[in-house]
Motif scaffolding. Structure first.
Motif, mmCIF file in Angstrom:
data_model
loop_
_atom_site.group_PDB
_atom_site.id
_atom_site.type_symbol
_atom_site.label_atom_id
_atom_site.label_comp_id
_atom_site.label_asym_id
_atom_site.label_seq_id
_atom_site.Cartn_x
_atom_site.Cartn_y
_atom_site.Cartn_z
ATOM 1 N N VAL A 1 0.857 -1.186 0.000
ATOM 2 C CA VAL A 1 0.000 0.000 0.000
ATOM 3 C C VAL A 1 0.894 1.236 0.000
ATOM 4 O O VAL A 1 2.028 1.202 0.492
ATOM 5 C CB VAL A 1 -0.945 0.026 1.228
ATOM 6 C CG1 VAL A 1 -1.915 -1.145 1.189
ATOM 7 C CG2 VAL A 1 -0.147 0.011 2.535
ATOM 8 N N TYR A 2 0.382 2.310 -0.557
ATOM 9 C CA TYR A 2 1.105 3.581 -0.525
ATOM 10 C C TYR A 2 0.578 4.421 0.628
ATOM 11 O O TYR A 2 -0.631 4.627 0.753
ATOM 12 C CB TYR A 2 0.946 4.344 -1.831
ATOM 13 C CG TYR A 2 1.596 5.726 -1.776
ATOM 14 C CD1 TYR A 2 2.974 5.862 -1.933
ATOM 15 C CD2 TYR A 2 0.831 6.862 -1.553
ATOM 16 C CE1 TYR A 2 3.569 7.117 -1.868
ATOM 17 C CE2 TYR A 2 1.420 8.115 -1.487
ATOM 18 C CZ TYR A 2 2.789 8.230 -1.637
ATOM 19 O OH TYR A 2 3.379 9.461 -1.568
ATOM 20 N N SER A 3 1.476 4.877 1.474
ATOM 21 C CA SER A 3 1.104 5.675 2.637
ATOM 22 C C SER A 3 1.398 7.137 2.363
ATOM 23 O O SER A 3 2.546 7.506 2.071
ATOM 24 C CB SER A 3 1.866 5.203 3.876
ATOM 25 O OG SER A 3 1.649 6.085 4.962
ATOM 26 N N THR B 1 5.818 3.239 -0.405
ATOM 27 C CA THR B 1 5.023 2.022 -0.587
ATOM 28 C C THR B 1 5.618 0.915 0.269
ATOM 29 O O THR B 1 6.826 0.663 0.204
ATOM 30 C CB THR B 1 5.007 1.595 -2.056
ATOM 31 O OG1 THR B 1 4.459 2.655 -2.851
ATOM 32 C CG2 THR B 1 4.157 0.348 -2.245
ATOM 33 N N LEU C 1 1.154 -3.742 4.113
ATOM 34 C CA LEU C 1 0.194 -3.211 5.077
ATOM 35 C C LEU C 1 0.615 -3.509 6.514
ATOM 36 O O LEU C 1 0.434 -2.663 7.399
ATOM 37 C CB LEU C 1 -1.191 -3.806 4.802
ATOM 38 C CG LEU C 1 -2.311 -3.332 5.738
ATOM 39 C CD1 LEU C 1 -2.510 -1.826 5.635
ATOM 40 C CD2 LEU C 1 -3.614 -4.055 5.421
ATOM 41 N N TYR D 1 3.198 -1.036 7.482
ATOM 42 C CA TYR D 1 2.577 0.268 7.686
ATOM 43 C C TYR D 1 1.904 0.351 9.055
ATOM 44 O O TYR D 1 2.041 1.360 9.766
ATOM 45 C CB TYR D 1 1.554 0.556 6.591
ATOM 46 C CG TYR D 1 0.578 1.648 6.969
ATOM 47 C CD1 TYR D 1 0.959 2.981 6.934
ATOM 48 C CD2 TYR D 1 -0.709 1.324 7.406
ATOM 49 C CE1 TYR D 1 0.075 3.986 7.309
ATOM 50 C CE2 TYR D 1 -1.588 2.319 7.779
ATOM 51 C CZ TYR D 1 -1.193 3.646 7.732
ATOM 52 O OH TYR D 1 -2.059 4.629 8.122
ATOM 53 N N ASP E 1 -4.747 6.676 7.390
ATOM 54 C CA ASP E 1 -4.229 7.261 6.159
ATOM 55 C C ASP E 1 -5.307 7.169 5.090
ATOM 56 O O ASP E 1 -5.856 6.081 4.850
ATOM 57 C CB ASP E 1 -2.962 6.515 5.712
ATOM 58 C CG ASP E 1 -2.227 7.244 4.598
ATOM 59 O OD1 ASP E 1 -2.804 7.371 3.504
ATOM 60 O OD2 ASP E 1 -1.094 7.671 4.831
ATOM 61 N N VAL F 1 -4.344 4.697 2.178
ATOM 62 C CA VAL F 1 -4.367 3.311 2.648
ATOM 63 C C VAL F 1 -5.813 2.836 2.792
ATOM 64 O O VAL F 1 -6.136 1.688 2.461
ATOM 65 C CB VAL F 1 -3.597 3.176 3.974
ATOM 66 C CG1 VAL F 1 -3.733 1.762 4.532
ATOM 67 C CG2 VAL F 1 -2.133 3.519 3.770
ATOM 68 N N THR G 1 -7.129 2.030 -0.625
ATOM 69 C CA THR G 1 -6.456 0.847 -1.159
ATOM 70 C C THR G 1 -6.976 -0.426 -0.512
ATOM 71 O O THR G 1 -7.217 -1.434 -1.193
ATOM 72 C CB THR G 1 -4.942 0.956 -0.947
ATOM 73 O OG1 THR G 1 -4.462 2.170 -1.526
ATOM 74 C CG2 THR G 1 -4.224 -0.223 -1.585
ATOM 75 N N VAL G 2 -7.162 -0.412 0.798
ATOM 76 C CA VAL G 2 -7.667 -1.585 1.503
ATOM 77 C C VAL G 2 -9.100 -1.897 1.072
ATOM 78 O O VAL G 2 -9.481 -3.070 0.941
ATOM 79 C CB VAL G 2 -7.579 -1.373 3.028
ATOM 80 C CG1 VAL G 2 -8.287 -2.499 3.773
ATOM 81 C CG2 VAL G 2 -6.118 -1.296 3.462
#
Length: 365
Positions: A124-126, A132, A135, A138, A209, A212, A215-216
């Protein structure tokens, strides 16, 4: 007290002497008398509520709305029996959908341990860390940033305790203590709700975030789609894989029979004996049989591939996951007000306890 009023037993007092009248004006006067104490406790509660509210990170909510396909297999030989059963009050729809996952079970799929383990490994990109990363990493870094002591896990991903079965002799699913904590956190932050009236499924994700969170939400929908598709098409795909192997074998036999027939014809081009003709007929019969088997299996394989596509469910995305621009929590103003109210209530209890203790001391004295 007049001579006609009854006396309480063993006290010599009238019942009216035990009745205490409490008016709103008395309550208001009492609160005004101790307003400084109440304001002090309310201010202290508000400060503590503010410290608690500002210690919590911002939370961003992202959701995806989908309309899953309610596909039902035909009842085969039911025919008009379905309508007759409906007139009789008997529902045969359950028998028609016995090989599919009911949509009301979709939220349970997103609460399983395999789903959480799959999600923890996804990159995931934070926006917070501007990089990146998986998860799980992160979550550990975010916890370390929120709690400098990093009480809830290690940022390097190492487990707090060894696995009970390192070589997995039990062939059972096992997780580390740190991973178990992340799984419980994901179960609280990812929710799915199905509206049984409209058949619309909403997957909501809450993360510190915004990127995030979106993305999740997307990864959750992809996992659910793949899970339901795999479940519904598993039998057909298994049959297609079996037919693919048989087609490969039939192709080899077909090619070998064709090569044997043509080789025999090339070698015996000038022979006209009955024995030579008999051998050619035998080789030709083997060739035709191998050709027929190969053609039939090829047709069945193509039909199985088409059946896989027919059985694959369709998830129509009504509202795709979107990166939230505004935070959804925490409501710090409400937390401060709640802290002030609790503080004022605690101050009132303190004042009342002091008043009661003072009155009791005077009565004893």
């Amino acid at each position: 007290m007049t001579g006609t009023e009854p006396l309480l037993p063993n006290t010599g007092r009238s019942p009216d002497e035990h009745v205490i009248e409490l008016r709103l004006s008395d309550i208001w006067r009492y609160l005004r008398q101790h307003r400084l104490t109440l304001l002090l406790f309310a201010g202290l509660g508000g400060v503590l509520g503010g410290l608690y509210g500002f210690s919590k990170p911002n939370e961003y909510a992202a959701q995806v709305t989908v309309m899953p396909e309610l596909q039902a297999k035909s009842g085969g030989g039911l025919g008009n029996l379905g309508s007759l059963a409906g007139l009789a009050g008997v529902d045969l729809a359950g028998a028609a959908t016995s090989e599919t996952i009911r949509p009301d079970l979709y939220p349970s799929v997103l609460q399983t341990v395999p789903f959480a383990q799959y999600l923890l490994k996804q990159p995931v990109y934070s926006q917070q860390f501007e990089t990146t990363l998986p998860l799980q990493t992160y979550m550990e870094r975010q916890q370390a940033a929120q709690f400098p002591g990093n009480w809830f896990g290690r940022a390097d991903g190492r487990t707090d305790s060894p696995l009970p079965d390192p070589k997995n002799y039990s062939k059972a699913l096992q997780v580390s203590s740190t991973e178990e904590g992340h799984i419980q956190t994901l179960r609280q932050r990812i929710t799915a709700e199905l509206d049984k009236k409209t058949g619309i499924l909403i997957i909501a994700v809450l993360m510190p975030d915004p990127v995030v969170a979106a993305t999740v939400a997307r990864l959750s929908l992809e996992y659910l789609t793949n899970y339901v598709t795999s479940y519904r098409t598993e039998k057909t795909r298994s049959q297609a894989n079996f037919l693919a192997g048989r087609v490969a074998d039939a192709r080899r036999r077909y090619q070998a029979a064709e090569y044997a027939l043509e080789s025999y014809r090339d070698r015996n081009r000038s022979l006209y004996t009955n024995i030579a003709k008999l051998e050619e007929q035998r080789l030709q019969a083997d060739f035709l049989l191998a050709q027929t088997v190969y053609n039939d299996l090829s047709k069945q394989l193509e039909q199985a591939k088409i059946k896989v596509q027919e059985d694959a469910p369709v998830f129509k995305v009504l509202e795709p996951p979107r990166i939230p621009l505004k935070k959804s929590g925490p409501k710090r103003s409400l937390i401060i007000l709640a802290g002030a109210f609790i503080g004022a209530f605690a101050g009132l209890l303190f004042v009342l306890s002091r008043t009661v203790s003072t009155s009791y001391a005077k009565r004893i004295g």
